[in-house]
Every structure is written in C-alpha cells, then in structure tokens.
Enzyme design. Sequence first.
Site, PDB file in Angstrom:
ATOM      1  CE  LYS A   1     -10.914  -5.500  -0.937  1.00  0.00           C
ATOM      2  NZ  LYS A   1     -10.143  -4.236  -0.982  1.00  0.00           N
TER       3      LYS A   1
ATOM      4  NE  ARG B   1      -9.242 -10.944  -1.488  1.00  0.00           N
ATOM      5  CZ  ARG B   1      -8.385  -9.935  -1.387  1.00  0.00           C
ATOM      6  NH1 ARG B   1      -8.540  -9.022  -0.428  1.00  0.00           N
ATOM      7  NH2 ARG B   1      -7.377  -9.830  -2.230  1.00  0.00           N
TER       8      ARG B   1
ATOM      9  CD  GLN C   1      -8.178   0.465  -4.232  1.00  0.00           C
ATOM     10  OE1 GLN C   1      -9.000   0.273  -5.129  1.00  0.00           O
ATOM     11  NE2 GLN C   1      -7.320  -0.467  -3.842  1.00  0.00           N
TER      12      GLN C   1
ATOM     13  CG  ASP D   1      -6.438  -5.961   1.961  1.00  0.00           C
ATOM     14  OD1 ASP D   1      -7.411  -6.203   1.225  1.00  0.00           O
ATOM     15  OD2 ASP D   1      -5.556  -5.128   1.669  1.00  0.00           O
TER      16      ASP D   1
ATOM     17  NE  ARG E   1     -11.190  -4.937  -7.331  1.00  0.00           N
ATOM     18  CZ  ARG E   1     -10.020  -4.942  -6.683  1.00  0.00           C
ATOM     19  NH1 ARG E   1      -8.961  -5.529  -7.235  1.00  0.00           N
ATOM     20  NH2 ARG E   1      -9.911  -4.378  -5.504  1.00  0.00           N
TER      21      ARG E   1
ATOM     22  CB  SER F   1     -13.025   1.504  -2.590  1.00  0.00           C
ATOM     23  OG  SER F   1     -11.606   1.351  -2.630  1.00  0.00           O
TER      24      SER F   1
ATOM     25  NE  ARG G   1      -2.194   5.126   0.167  1.00  0.00           N
ATOM     26  CZ  ARG G   1      -2.862   3.994  -0.127  1.00  0.00           C
ATOM     27  NH1 ARG G   1      -2.206   2.924  -0.542  1.00  0.00           N
ATOM     28  NH2 ARG G   1      -4.177   3.954   0.007  1.00  0.00           N
TER      29      ARG G   1
ATOM     30  CB  SER H   1      -0.931  -0.002   1.215  1.00  0.00           C
ATOM     31  OG  SER H   1      -1.856  -1.065   1.148  1.00  0.00           O
TER      32      SER H   1
ATOM     33  CB  SER I   1     -10.764   2.034   4.088  1.00  0.00           C
ATOM     34  OG  SER I   1     -11.137   0.683   4.028  1.00  0.00           O
TER      35      SER I   1
END
Length: 420
Positions: free
Chosen positions: A327, A331, A162, A300, A119, A160, A26, A22, A188
């Site tokens: 994901k 999952r 992201q 995760d 996704r 998310s 970045r 992660s 998150s």
Amino acid sequence: MRAEIRPGGPIRGTLAAPPSKSMAHRALLCAALAGGTSRVDNLAHSQDIDATLAAAAAFGAQVELGAGWAHVTGPAVLACPAAPVDCCESGSTLRFLIPLAALSGRAVTFTGRGRLMQRPQSVYRELFARRGLRFEQDGGTLTVAGPLAAGEYELAGDVSSQFVSGLLFALPLLDGDSTLRLRPPVESRSYIEMTRAAQALFGVESRWLDAATLLVPGRQRYLPRDITVEGDWSQAAFPAVLGALAGDVTVTGLAADTLQGDAVIGRILDRCGAQRGAEGFRFAKSPLHGVEIDLADCPDLGPVLMAMGLLCRGRTVIRNAGRLRLKESDRIAAMEQELRKLGGCIRSEGGTVWIEGGPLHPPAVPLSGHNDHRVVMSLTVLAAAARLPVCIEGAEAVDKSWPDFFAAVRQLGVEVELYA
C-alpha cells in the site's frame, strides 16, 4: 505536519461518515465515460478523489465542482491526454485508467507520487505482453498503448481487485464480448461488486458465469445519471473502534445494504465483545477480547485492527493481510515499528500478524505516519483510546482520504493539536 494527541475528557458523540472514497472513484469514472452530464453528490475532495477528477478532465471530461458535488460531462470519445496524467498517490486512479488508456493505439503516459509507481503492475504488464500491447515503466512514469481488443482475459484473483475493475470499465466499450477469468482464490470480491453496481447505475452490465468467470458484453454505452455517494465504512471503522475501546460513539450516514467489504467492521467488533447500541452504528466502551480476523475481503481495516488488538484481552490474529505490504507504506511493517514504540507486543510472518494485548506506555520518541493515511488515523485512535500522550509526525497523510479527520475526532472529545 505534526499531530499531538493528549489525554482528555470523555470520548462520546455522533459523527457523520465521510463519503465512500471507493464508490466516489467509480461513480466519477462512470460519469466521465457517459455521453452527457451527470451529477455526483456527497463528494469529499480528498487527494485521491481530486486525482480521479483531474484524470477525467485529462481524458476529455468537463468537470464543474461545487460544495460536496460535481457535474461531470463525458466526451463522445475519450481524448488522448496532451500531457502525462498525474495520479498522485491513488492506486485506484492509476489501475482503473490503464485499460481505458489502451482503448486506442495512441500512447498515454501516467505519473505518480510517493510509492505509487513502485506498487505492483505485473498483472497488467503480463496481460499487455500476451496481446502485444505497449506497457513500459521507466522510473516514475508508465506508458501504455493499445488498441485493447475484446476476447478472453485471465488474471489472478488474489492480487488486487483494482485490476479486475480496470478491465470492467473498459471492456464494455469494445466491439465484441469479453470474458474475465479469475484464477482462484478471488479476494476483495466486494470491490468487484461495487464496480459492477456503479456501472449498472450508468447502464452498463456484466454477469457472473460461475464463481470466477465474468461475461462482459461489448458494444455498451455509459449513460449519464445523478448519483449520491454513500458513507464510507472504511473510514467509519476509526470512530467505531474508538467508541468500542474508550467511549460512546455513533456514526451516521452508513448504508446497511452496502456492498462495501469494510462493513464487516461491525461484525468484527461484535465478535470482540463490543457493546453495540440499538440506534444506528453505535459502539460504547466495553472490555474487548482478541479474535482471529480474515482480511481477504477488507484489507483497509488492517492498521486500525492491529492498533485495537493491543487494547484487547488475549491474542488477536490477523490473516490474509499480505496486500498491506503493498500500500502507501508496508502497513504491516509500519504498524509493527510504531506500536512497539508504545510497548506493544506485535509480530508478523508474511501475511499473518499476531498481536498480544497488554500494558502500553508513552513513546520516548515521536511516532511516524509513514506517509500513510491509515497508519496516522490508526495511531490517533490508539493514542486517544489508551489515553497516551503521543506525537505523530507526517500527520498530513490524512489528506489522502479524509482531510477533516482531526476535526472529526475533536468532535468526539479527542484532544489533538496540529503544528506545521
């Protein structure tokens, strides 16, 4: 590739955590946006990280790679990629780059593999539509074009992080100030803070106006910096759980003051009754019991905690796990399917999973990795801890985030053979 895990000797040893995937994403992206050369140390070349490096080069960055490091020289102005940008299966790569690709009015096309292009991208699609910008998905490709403008952006805080990070990377480069309003609940949050921390290291700032509103000043510049990537708490969870269930394992290279949300794995294991060593991040075998776990800030960890729940006394309940369905695989469904092959008692409803501890047995058929690195690693940990002979098909999925995973667990005494 097929992995065969067999009952072996004692599980014990010391393992260095791999670099944080992660934070590496970045740091590399900030370096690519800086006008000058940055050095990123403690870098592992997994498929996801290689996707970000290749994408940075497509946008005009010069990348020089060495053993565990990269020199990244950012262009004065981002280039328009001459060909579609292949993000492989990396959701971070794709979602971080979409707003940057929209800084100009030129069209940029992205491609991907596996489930990446399936996704959800609805957050960006809606934002782009409200601003009259191009956002077109056609099968396995996604094409966007700007120009993105400074202003107020509102998006859901529980989809998310992201998407939030992607906007955070791009908005400081615009001519005016912008506001990011996140509709609660904000999940998150730790990943948002990791993005802000990486940007701050490269001279770019933002600040919270309240718990759900970020002010992003414009007219900022990323500055070249040298940075060392910290250890990955997400990956440390696998040997830590293995130690708590079956041996005596120490994981080194982890920052105690990390912003990584998955560092909560230590507290989760403590709550389950794990025996923690005094030195470093060490866990030794002890009887564990089930607890309730909230995955809102650490999704995760879901697969390995589901696996662990089968070897805990009583019931483990995992809540706010809905994003696991979006994901590399679903999952939750993948772990339910595979754990039941071992006799595991597990069920789910939406984003809640219930696991009952109990006896397990060797599976009658091989387990499937579902093209998902975290599923493969979780099943490996469970097989080794339960001392069950298990065959996992599709074990090459670990290359996505931790190519040396099987070599690492062998160091701890796990008997595993790999076959093409």
